[in-house]
Design a protein around this motif. Structure first.
Motif, PDB file in Angstrom:
ATOM      1  N   THR A 171      21.330  60.871  53.325  1.00 41.51           N
ATOM      2  CA  THR A 171      20.780  59.529  53.085  1.00 41.51           C
ATOM      3  C   THR A 171      19.825  59.072  54.182  1.00 41.51           C
ATOM      4  OG1 THR A 171      22.744  58.568  54.139  1.00 41.51           O
ATOM      5  CG2 THR A 171      22.775  58.790  51.727  1.00 41.51           C
ATOM      6  N   GLN A 172      19.524  59.961  55.132  1.00 38.79           N
ATOM      7  CA  GLN A 172      18.543  59.609  56.150  1.00 38.79           C
ATOM      8  C   GLN A 172      17.863  60.868  56.675  1.00 38.79           C
ATOM      9  OE1 GLN A 172      20.734  58.944  60.333  1.00 38.79           O
ATOM     10  NE2 GLN A 172      21.513  57.579  58.739  1.00 38.79           N
ATOM     11  N   SER A 173      16.662  60.700  57.168  1.00 41.78           N
ATOM     12  CA  SER A 173      15.881  61.826  57.670  1.00 41.78           C
ATOM     13  C   SER A 173      16.506  62.408  58.934  1.00 41.78           C
ATOM     14  CB  SER A 173      14.446  61.379  57.956  1.00 41.78           C
ATOM     15  OG  SER A 173      13.656  62.465  58.383  1.00 41.78           O
ATOM     16  N   GLN A 174      16.392  63.746  59.049  1.00 42.50           N
ATOM     17  CA  GLN A 174      16.954  64.445  60.197  1.00 42.50           C
ATOM     18  C   GLN A 174      15.844  65.129  60.984  1.00 42.50           C
ATOM     19  OE1 GLN A 174      20.117  64.196  60.987  1.00 42.50           O
ATOM     20  NE2 GLN A 174      20.726  63.120  59.102  1.00 42.50           N
ATOM     21  N   THR A 175      15.959  65.134  62.300  1.00 42.77           N
ATOM     22  CA  THR A 175      14.940  65.759  63.152  1.00 42.77           C
ATOM     23  C   THR A 175      15.411  67.084  63.742  1.00 42.77           C
ATOM     24  OG1 THR A 175      15.727  64.498  65.074  1.00 42.77           O
ATOM     25  CG2 THR A 175      13.949  63.529  63.756  1.00 42.77           C
ATOM     26  N   GLN A 176      16.710  67.365  63.682  1.00 44.67           N
ATOM     27  CA  GLN A 176      17.259  68.593  64.245  1.00 44.67           C
ATOM     28  C   GLN A 176      17.764  69.511  63.122  1.00 44.67           C
ATOM     29  OE1 GLN A 176      17.051  69.137  67.567  1.00 44.67           O
ATOM     30  NE2 GLN A 176      16.100  67.111  67.744  1.00 44.67           N
ATOM     31  N   LYS A 177      17.467  70.795  63.230  1.00 47.21           N
ATOM     32  CA  LYS A 177      17.885  71.728  62.188  1.00 47.21           C
ATOM     33  C   LYS A 177      19.398  71.901  62.122  1.00 47.21           C
ATOM     34  CE  LYS A 177      13.701  74.512  61.708  1.00 47.21           C
ATOM     35  NZ  LYS A 177      13.143  75.890  61.711  1.00 47.21           N
ATOM     36  N   ASP A 178      20.095  71.651  63.225  1.00 47.94           N
ATOM     37  CA  ASP A 178      21.548  71.828  63.244  1.00 47.94           C
ATOM     38  C   ASP A 178      22.293  70.522  62.979  1.00 47.94           C
ATOM     39  OD1 ASP A 178      20.910  70.573  65.594  1.00 47.94           O
ATOM     40  OD2 ASP A 178      22.163  71.864  66.870  1.00 47.94           O
ATOM     41  N   TRP A 179      21.653  69.580  62.303  1.00 48.05           N
ATOM     42  CA  TRP A 179      22.310  68.307  61.997  1.00 48.05           C
ATOM     43  C   TRP A 179      23.545  68.545  61.131  1.00 48.05           C
ATOM     44  CZ3 TRP A 179      23.022  66.087  57.120  1.00 48.05           C
ATOM     45  CH2 TRP A 179      22.330  66.679  56.062  1.00 48.05           C
ATOM     46  N   LYS A 180      24.491  67.628  61.209  1.00 45.10           N
ATOM     47  CA  LYS A 180      25.726  67.727  60.425  1.00 45.10           C
ATOM     48  C   LYS A 180      25.977  66.407  59.703  1.00 45.10           C
ATOM     49  CE  LYS A 180      27.970  71.150  63.400  1.00 45.10           C
ATOM     50  NZ  LYS A 180      29.187  71.482  64.192  1.00 45.10           N
ATOM     51  N   CYS A 181      26.464  66.514  58.475  1.00 44.54           N
ATOM     52  CA  CYS A 181      26.715  65.314  57.680  1.00 44.54           C
ATOM     53  C   CYS A 181      27.921  64.546  58.204  1.00 44.54           C
ATOM     54  CB  CYS A 181      26.918  65.677  56.213  1.00 44.54           C
ATOM     55  SG  CYS A 181      28.263  66.830  55.900  1.00 44.54           S
ATOM     56  N   ASN A 182      27.848  63.232  58.072  1.00 43.60           N
ATOM     57  CA  ASN A 182      28.962  62.356  58.401  1.00 43.60           C
ATOM     58  C   ASN A 182      28.846  61.100  57.541  1.00 43.60           C
ATOM     59  OD1 ASN A 182      27.258  60.405  59.804  1.00 43.60           O
ATOM     60  ND2 ASN A 182      27.158  61.893  61.486  1.00 43.60           N
ATOM     61  N   VAL A 183      29.759  60.168  57.725  1.00 43.56           N
ATOM     62  CA  VAL A 183      29.786  58.978  56.858  1.00 43.56           C
ATOM     63  C   VAL A 183      28.568  58.073  57.063  1.00 43.56           C
ATOM     64  CG1 VAL A 183      32.288  58.968  56.635  1.00 43.56           C
ATOM     65  CG2 VAL A 183      31.216  57.739  58.550  1.00 43.56           C
ATOM     66  N   ASP A 184      27.858  58.256  58.183  1.00 39.03           N
ATOM     67  CA  ASP A 184      26.705  57.414  58.459  1.00 39.03           C
ATOM     68  C   ASP A 184      25.404  57.979  57.896  1.00 39.03           C
ATOM     69  OD1 ASP A 184      28.184  55.496  59.943  1.00 39.03           O
ATOM     70  OD2 ASP A 184      28.183  56.863  61.660  1.00 39.03           O
ATOM     71  N   ASN A 185      25.346  59.290  57.685  1.00 32.83           N
ATOM     72  CA  ASN A 185      24.070  59.870  57.261  1.00 32.83           C
ATOM     73  C   ASN A 185      24.115  60.567  55.896  1.00 32.83           C
ATOM     74  OD1 ASN A 185      25.235  62.427  57.710  1.00 32.83           O
ATOM     75  ND2 ASN A 185      24.317  62.648  59.745  1.00 32.83           N
ATOM     76  N   CYS A 186      25.274  60.561  55.246  1.00 30.35           N
ATOM     77  CA  CYS A 186      25.410  61.244  53.963  1.00 30.35           C
ATOM     78  C   CYS A 186      26.344  60.482  53.032  1.00 30.35           C
ATOM     79  CB  CYS A 186      25.970  62.662  54.141  1.00 30.35           C
ATOM     80  SG  CYS A 186      24.783  63.863  54.775  1.00 30.35           S
ATOM     81  N   ALA A 187      26.186  60.746  51.742  1.00 27.03           N
ATOM     82  CA  ALA A 187      27.136  60.279  50.732  1.00 27.03           C
ATOM     83  C   ALA A 187      27.951  61.471  50.256  1.00 27.03           C
ATOM     84  CB  ALA A 187      26.396  59.641  49.567  1.00 27.03           C
ATOM     85  N   PHE A 188      29.255  61.268  50.123  1.00 21.78           N
ATOM     86  CA  PHE A 188      30.185  62.314  49.704  1.00 21.78           C
ATOM     87  C   PHE A 188      30.674  61.952  48.296  1.00 21.78           C
ATOM     88  CE2 PHE A 188      30.012  62.297  54.238  1.00 21.78           C
ATOM     89  CZ  PHE A 188      30.173  63.615  54.632  1.00 21.78           C
ATOM     90  N   LEU A 189      30.237  62.709  47.316  1.00 23.74           N
ATOM     91  CA  LEU A 189      30.406  62.318  45.926  1.00 23.74           C
ATOM     92  C   LEU A 189      31.256  63.315  45.148  1.00 23.74           C
ATOM     93  CD1 LEU A 189      26.678  61.371  45.215  1.00 23.74           C
ATOM     94  CD2 LEU A 189      28.471  59.963  46.262  1.00 23.74           C
ATOM     95  N   CYS A 190      31.968  62.796  44.130  1.00 23.45           N
ATOM     96  CA  CYS A 190      32.869  63.607  43.312  1.00 23.45           C
ATOM     97  C   CYS A 190      32.674  63.287  41.834  1.00 23.45           C
ATOM     98  CB  CYS A 190      34.342  63.299  43.636  1.00 23.45           C
ATOM     99  SG  CYS A 190      34.795  63.207  45.370  1.00 23.45           S
ATOM    100  N   TRP A 191      32.905  64.288  40.994  1.00 18.13           N
ATOM    101  CA  TRP A 191      33.037  64.016  39.555  1.00 18.13           C
ATOM    102  C   TRP A 191      34.297  63.191  39.332  1.00 18.13           C
ATOM    103  CZ3 TRP A 191      36.292  67.257  35.991  1.00 18.13           C
ATOM    104  CH2 TRP A 191      36.168  66.841  34.659  1.00 18.13           C
TER     105      TRP A 191
END
Length: 216
Positions: A171-191
């Protein structure tokens, strides 16, 4: 809009069948997410075929894992968890694919079914898994296919399975190739939302939906 209490899909062997809705739901609280995800399923004698389109993905180009069985779940992925039968499973197959067509394959042991820690994975070498897969990036979207051998899921083919589909969306742009998802930068979605509370969690098999396969 919150998720229906129990998601289920019935498919007829040999025919593509879409999930009823393109809405996935947040893992934490079951609230509907504004990231359309189109999923279709087809069963044949050898494979469960999964076709998917992940829409509204602004940062699809910012995914940098390219090798199989890397920790793809640290960035954007589409995931399938599946086990035979209708009971809440404590063992299941986990399969992930990312926009670069890298896959992660593991046989999961989850004795507490997500109620406690103790989850472990026996990695499967993708070249030995006989999984067929593809992925393609579009403009603010990506799509792909997975053909999962029944023999990888269980020793004997069943007519009903517990299954869930997941998507991690940046959900936000990343500047580092080794970035990791977390609750601040990603949405975690389920069926079928895992309803995990404050912290997103996918490994909650009591919340898997139901897949029923009708013979021809």
């Amino acid at each position: 809009m919150d998720q229906p209490s129990n998601q289920a899909i019935i498919i007829q062997q040999g025919h593509w069948t879409p999930l009823e809705s393109t809405r996935f739901f947040h893992a934490t609280d079951g609230a509907a997410a504004d990231f359309p995800t189109v999923v279709k399923l087809k069963a044949d004698e050898e494979f469960l075929h999964v076709s998917f389109v992940c829409e509204k993905d602004t940062y699809v180009e910012q995914n940098f894992y390219v090798e199989h069985n890397q920790p793809l779940y640290n960035q954007e992925v589409f995931e399938v968890f599946i086990a035979p039968g209708t009971a809440d499973p404590d063992q299941y197959l986990e399969l992930e694919i990312n926009p670069n067509n890298a896959i992660w394959v593991g046989q999961i042991s989850n004795p507490s079914r997500g109620d406690q820690s103790g989850i472990s994975a026996e990695m499967v070498e993708p070249s030995n898994s006989k999984i067929l897969h593809s992925a393609k990036k579009g403009k603010k979207s990506w799509s792909g296919t997975l053909s999962i051998p029944w023999t990888l899921i269980s020793a004997e083919k069943a007519t009903q399975y517990r299954i869930n589909f997941y998507r991690i969306v940046s959900t936000q742009s990343q500047t580092q190739k080794d970035w990791k998802c977390n609750v601040d930068n990603c949405a975690f979605l389920c069926w079928n939302s895992t309803m995990s509370g404050k912290k997103p969690a996918f490994h909650r098999p009591r919340r898997f939906g139901l897949l029923t396969i009708l013979e021809k």
